[in-house]
Design an enzyme around this catalytic site. Structure first.
Site, mmCIF file in Angstrom:
data_model
loop_
_atom_site.group_PDB
_atom_site.id
_atom_site.type_symbol
_atom_site.label_atom_id
_atom_site.label_comp_id
_atom_site.label_asym_id
_atom_site.label_seq_id
_atom_site.Cartn_x
_atom_site.Cartn_y
_atom_site.Cartn_z
ATOM 1 N N GLU A 1 -1.581 37.034 60.939
ATOM 2 C CA GLU A 1 -2.590 36.055 60.531
ATOM 3 C C GLU A 1 -2.803 35.082 61.693
ATOM 4 O O GLU A 1 -2.372 35.354 62.818
ATOM 5 C CB GLU A 1 -2.153 35.296 59.265
ATOM 6 N N ASP B 1 -1.355 35.658 50.198
ATOM 7 C CA ASP B 1 -0.437 34.662 50.764
ATOM 8 C C ASP B 1 0.385 33.974 49.686
ATOM 9 O O ASP B 1 1.500 33.537 49.915
ATOM 10 C CB ASP B 1 -1.224 33.561 51.490
ATOM 11 N N HIS C 1 -7.053 30.402 39.074
ATOM 12 C CA HIS C 1 -6.919 29.958 40.462
ATOM 13 C C HIS C 1 -8.195 30.157 41.266
ATOM 14 O O HIS C 1 -8.200 30.046 42.489
ATOM 15 C CB HIS C 1 -5.711 30.609 41.120
HETATM 16 C C1 LIG Z 1 -3.103 28.597 46.426
HETATM 17 C C2 LIG Z 1 -3.964 29.842 46.410
HETATM 18 C C3 LIG Z 1 -3.774 30.802 47.385
HETATM 19 C C4 LIG Z 1 -4.557 31.964 47.408
HETATM 20 N N1 LIG Z 1 -4.323 32.893 48.370
HETATM 21 C C5 LIG Z 1 -5.045 34.027 48.396
HETATM 22 C C6 LIG Z 1 -4.811 35.024 49.377
HETATM 23 O O1 LIG Z 1 -3.957 34.883 50.247
HETATM 24 N N2 LIG Z 1 -5.558 36.156 49.344
HETATM 25 C C7 LIG Z 1 -6.505 36.367 48.379
HETATM 26 O O2 LIG Z 1 -7.098 37.429 48.385
HETATM 27 N N3 LIG Z 1 -6.764 35.435 47.464
HETATM 28 C C8 LIG Z 1 -6.062 34.275 47.449
HETATM 29 N N4 LIG Z 1 -6.335 33.323 46.499
HETATM 30 C C9 LIG Z 1 -7.500 33.511 45.614
HETATM 31 C C10 LIG Z 1 -7.172 34.355 44.403
HETATM 32 O O3 LIG Z 1 -7.116 35.707 44.773
HETATM 33 C C11 LIG Z 1 -8.265 34.170 43.373
HETATM 34 O O4 LIG Z 1 -8.174 32.865 42.878
HETATM 35 C C12 LIG Z 1 -8.237 35.186 42.266
HETATM 36 O O5 LIG Z 1 -9.278 34.873 41.398
HETATM 37 C C13 LIG Z 1 -6.926 35.332 41.519
HETATM 38 O O6 LIG Z 1 -6.630 34.220 40.721
HETATM 39 P P1 LIG Z 1 -6.331 34.353 39.165
HETATM 40 O O7 LIG Z 1 -5.379 35.457 38.912
HETATM 41 O O8 LIG Z 1 -5.956 33.008 38.705
HETATM 42 O O9 LIG Z 1 -7.739 34.783 38.573
HETATM 43 P P2 LIG Z 1 -8.814 33.866 37.809
HETATM 44 O O10 LIG Z 1 -9.251 32.798 38.716
HETATM 45 O O11 LIG Z 1 -8.283 33.446 36.497
HETATM 46 O O12 LIG Z 1 -9.992 34.924 37.595
HETATM 47 C C14 LIG Z 1 -10.788 35.374 38.661
HETATM 48 C C15 LIG Z 1 -11.931 36.238 38.122
HETATM 49 O O13 LIG Z 1 -11.422 37.472 37.639
HETATM 50 C C16 LIG Z 1 -11.660 37.603 36.252
HETATM 51 N N5 LIG Z 1 -10.417 38.150 35.679
HETATM 52 C C17 LIG Z 1 -9.226 37.540 35.505
HETATM 53 N N6 LIG Z 1 -8.325 38.392 34.998
HETATM 54 C C18 LIG Z 1 -8.960 39.578 34.833
HETATM 55 C C19 LIG Z 1 -8.575 40.857 34.343
HETATM 56 N N7 LIG Z 1 -7.338 41.104 33.904
HETATM 57 N N8 LIG Z 1 -9.514 41.841 34.328
HETATM 58 C C20 LIG Z 1 -10.764 41.619 34.776
HETATM 59 N N9 LIG Z 1 -11.188 40.440 35.235
HETATM 60 C C21 LIG Z 1 -10.294 39.430 35.275
HETATM 61 C C22 LIG Z 1 -12.016 36.219 35.751
HETATM 62 O O14 LIG Z 1 -12.873 36.259 34.636
HETATM 63 C C23 LIG Z 1 -12.689 35.612 36.958
HETATM 64 O O15 LIG Z 1 -14.032 35.990 37.029
HETATM 65 C C24 LIG Z 1 -5.573 32.149 46.446
HETATM 66 C C25 LIG Z 1 -5.779 31.184 45.468
HETATM 67 C C26 LIG Z 1 -4.995 30.042 45.443
HETATM 68 C C27 LIG Z 1 -5.257 29.009 44.411
#
Ligand SMILES: Cc1cc2nc3c(=O)[nH]c(=O)nc-3n(C[C@H](O)[C@H](O)[C@H](O)COP(=O)(O)OP(=O)(O)OC[C@H]3O[C@@H](n4cnc5c(N)ncnc54)[C@H](O)[C@@H]3O)c2cc1C
Ligand SMILES: *[C@@H]1O[C@H](CO)[C@@H](O)[C@H](O)[C@H]1NC(C)=O
Ligand SMILES: *[C@@H]1O[C@H](CO)[C@@H](O)[C@H](O)[C@H]1NC(C)=O
Length: 527
Positions: free
Chosen positions: A285, A173, A106
């Site tokens: 917010e 969120d 994400h």
């Molecule tokens: C619709 C939407 C709403 C969002 N709302 C918010 C919000 O309200 N507040 C907020 O703070 N963020 C928000 N986000 C952003 C979100 O926090 C980031 O996208 C974050 O990266 C988490 O997504 P993910 O779990 O898919 O991680 P990924 O995008 O898959 O990974 C993010 C990073 O972390 C690394 N990573 C993944 N898993 C691990 C692990 N287990 N250990 C170490 N490193 C790891 C990856 O290599 C990459 O560099 C939102 C995103 C979306 C799409």
């Protein structure tokens, strides 16, 4: 030589993988001679590497839908040992290959991708992992907590803890994000002003470093790694378990929205509400309502009654931007009457447009999971998987009025392309921990502004150039912004981003991932 390096890496890895994926005894023996002898269980890795087009396609895209990097293979681990083994193979290779944990993907700028390495698919780990991945405990010293796999989704953490009448206190969120993914950034939402970001609500965690070491850390034990990993953009290890504090969960939420035409009245009230002592509200917010966006956009579906929508629309036409303050009050055993009374007191002296005060009563789950219904609707229309050229910033309170006039009133209004959600809300620096890697402005109160753009497939560049204009305006006007979910591609910019923390960030990198294996998609240590 430098130019040949990536190809060389690719070549070695291809050989390694070809050997890994072979099943005949003879080739496996060959493989064993190629790799360090201590990795005798190598066959358990080979069957878990996938490079079919469908798998590669998923791993080479993310929510941003702008950047695509193609990994050599995607790893589907079924145990922590599998991840340790994979990292050790790379660490001990003559030329290491990069490894990117992918949570839900994400991210919006390829942060969970690698173009010359292996993606570790945490979603598949979630399905295959043996044993309990979310368990609730009570400790005489720290109270209730949950131990949860880094690959788990926050929505599942919510449901599992609610079964015990408990829940974490700090959220994002949107809940279909992984624990490891948000802890690698910060994890912010309307509760951050009160409880700090998610990274400050973690007692301890397990992490597999870039050397393949499995380490448990907390602020007392292996504290350097603990602080580095939290907000550390995946640079120091793969988080496999986190211990998160829990509190008794409320059942019901009063959710309030107030409309303002004056930005300084809006921010003054936001700042006042987050500074009330005695925990009078639980969430705060704010967002912009603009001509271009529908009043009930996907994040705020059905909040404003039909009978008022015309009035709100004409106010937006008149003022060009209306600011919507949003707060919530949780309750359970208290009577509704009492809660209404407290809200009445909170509203006294606030300077919203008279009469433009809206209220909803929802369950706690409905409130925390409020973005989901909008997501499902967009998905059904095929509008969820469009490009998302997002920009998320932290802005010092002392400069938020300049930001409003230079960015909201000027750039955003003139360009007239922003139709998605723009969030604006303040938080307290004192709720963050400066020893952690996450970067925020150096001021007691600062704002987060999120331009959560959706674009069409052919016009995302217009949003990117708007993002650049916003950043340039901030630089020129001396507004000391920090990017959240930062998007930089040259180390000079990363150095500026980390400022005085760069030195320790670099030191930790050399200690815990000296061969620069992990999360290359952040583009911090790439050549
Ligand atoms: C619709 C939407 C709403 C969002 N709302 C918010 C919000 O309200 N507040 C907020 O703070 N963020 C928000 N986000 C952003 C979100 O926090 C980031 O996208 C974050 O990266 C988490 O997504 P993910 O779990 O898919 O991680 P990924 O995008 O898959 O990974 C993010 C990073 O972390 C690394 N990573 C993944 N898993 C691990 C692990 N287990 N250990 C170490 N490193 C790891 C990856 O290599 C990459 O560099 C939102 C995103 C979306 C799409
Ligand atoms: C992210 O950074 C790259 C490189 O600096 C830039 O080209 C791109 O426009 C940025 N993305 C967004 C969404 O602003
Ligand atoms: C903004 O664009 C919309 C069409 O997308 C148009 O109807 C509106 O008049 C424009 N507003 C301004 C101020 O240019």
């Amino acid at each position: 030589m430098a130019k040949n390096y990536p190809f060389f890496t690719y070549f070695i890895l291809l050989i390694t993988i070809t050997r890994l994926t072979s099943t005949t005894v003879g080739k496996t023996d060959q493989c064993k001679t190629l790799l360090p002898p201590e990795l005798a269980n190598i066959n358990t890795i080979s069957t878990k590497l996938h490079n079919d087009p469908k798998t590669i396609k998923i791993a080479s895209s993310d929510y941003g839908n702008i950047i695509h990097e193609f990994p050599i293979a995607v790893f589907h681990p079924s145990s922590i040992q599998d991840i340790i083994t994979l990292i050790k193979i790379s660490y001990n290779s003559y030329v290491p290959f990069t490894i990117a944990a992918r949570g839900q993907g994400h991210s919006t700028n390829g942060q969970a991708m690698t173009h010359d390495g292996i993606v570790v698919d945490m979603a598949s780990f979630r399905k295959q992992r043996k044993g309990v991945a979310i368990s609730v405990f009570e400790d005489p010293l720290i109270g209730y907590y949950v131990d949860v796999g880094g690959e788990q989704l926050w929505i599942d953490v919510l449901y599992a803890t609610l079964e015990h009448g408990l829940a974490p206190v700090s959220w994002t969120d949107y809940l279909y994000l992984t624990v490891g993914g948000t802890l690698s950034n910060a994890g912010i939402s309307g509760q951050t002003f009160l409880y700090g970001p998610q990274i400050t609500n973690v007692h301890e965690f397990d992490v597999i470093t870039g050397k393949g070491d499995f380490v448990t850390c907390s602020s007392e034990k292996n504290s350097e790694l603990y602080h580095a990993v939290l907000g550390g953009l995946g640079q120091f290890g793969v988080i496999t378990r986190a211990r998160i504090s829990l509190k008794p969960a409320p059942t019901t939420v009063k959710w309030i929205r107030l409309l303002y035409s004056d930005f300084s009245a809006f921010t003054k009230d936001q700042e006042r509400l987050i500074s009330i002592n005695g925990r009078k509200l639980n969430f705060l917010e704010g967002m912009l309502l603009m001509q271009q966006g529908s009043i009930n956009n996907w994040r705020s579906s059905n909040f404003f009654p039909l009978s008022d929508q015309h009035r709100i629309a004409s106010l937006i036409t008149k003022h060009s931007i209306i600011y919507c303050l949003e707060f919530a009050k949780y309750y359970d055993h208290q009577s509704e009457k009492m809660v209404d009374k407290e809200i009445e007191i909170l509203l006294q002296g606030l300077a919203y447009i008279p009469g433009l005060h809206y209220e909803k009563k929802v369950s706690y789950v409905e409130f925390l999971n409020r973005v989901r219904s909008g997501e499902l609707k967009l998905q059904s229309q095929g509008l969820w998987e469009v490009p998302h050229p997002w920009l998320n910033l932290f802005i010092p309170k002392s400069q938020i009025l300049d930001f409003n006039s230079g960015v909201f009133k000027d750039i955003i209004f003139k360009r007239n392309i922003t139709s998605g959600t723009v969030l604006v809300y303040p938080m307290h620096k004192s709720k963050w921990d400066d020893k952690m890697s996450a970067m925020i402005p150096n001021e007691d109160v600062f704002y987060t502004v999120g331009f959560l753009h959706s674009s069409g497939f052919d016009n995302w560049k217009a949003y990117e150039s708007q993002n650049k204009e916003i950043l340039k305006f901030c630089t020129d006007a001396g507004i000391k912004v920090k990017q959240y979910l930062p998007n930089y591609s040259i180390q000079e910019d990363w150095k500026k981003h980390f400022g005085t923390k760069w030195k320790s960030f670099l030191e930790s990198k050399h200690k815990f991932d000296p061969r620069m294996i992990l999360s290359p998609g952040q583009k911090i240590f790439n050549k």
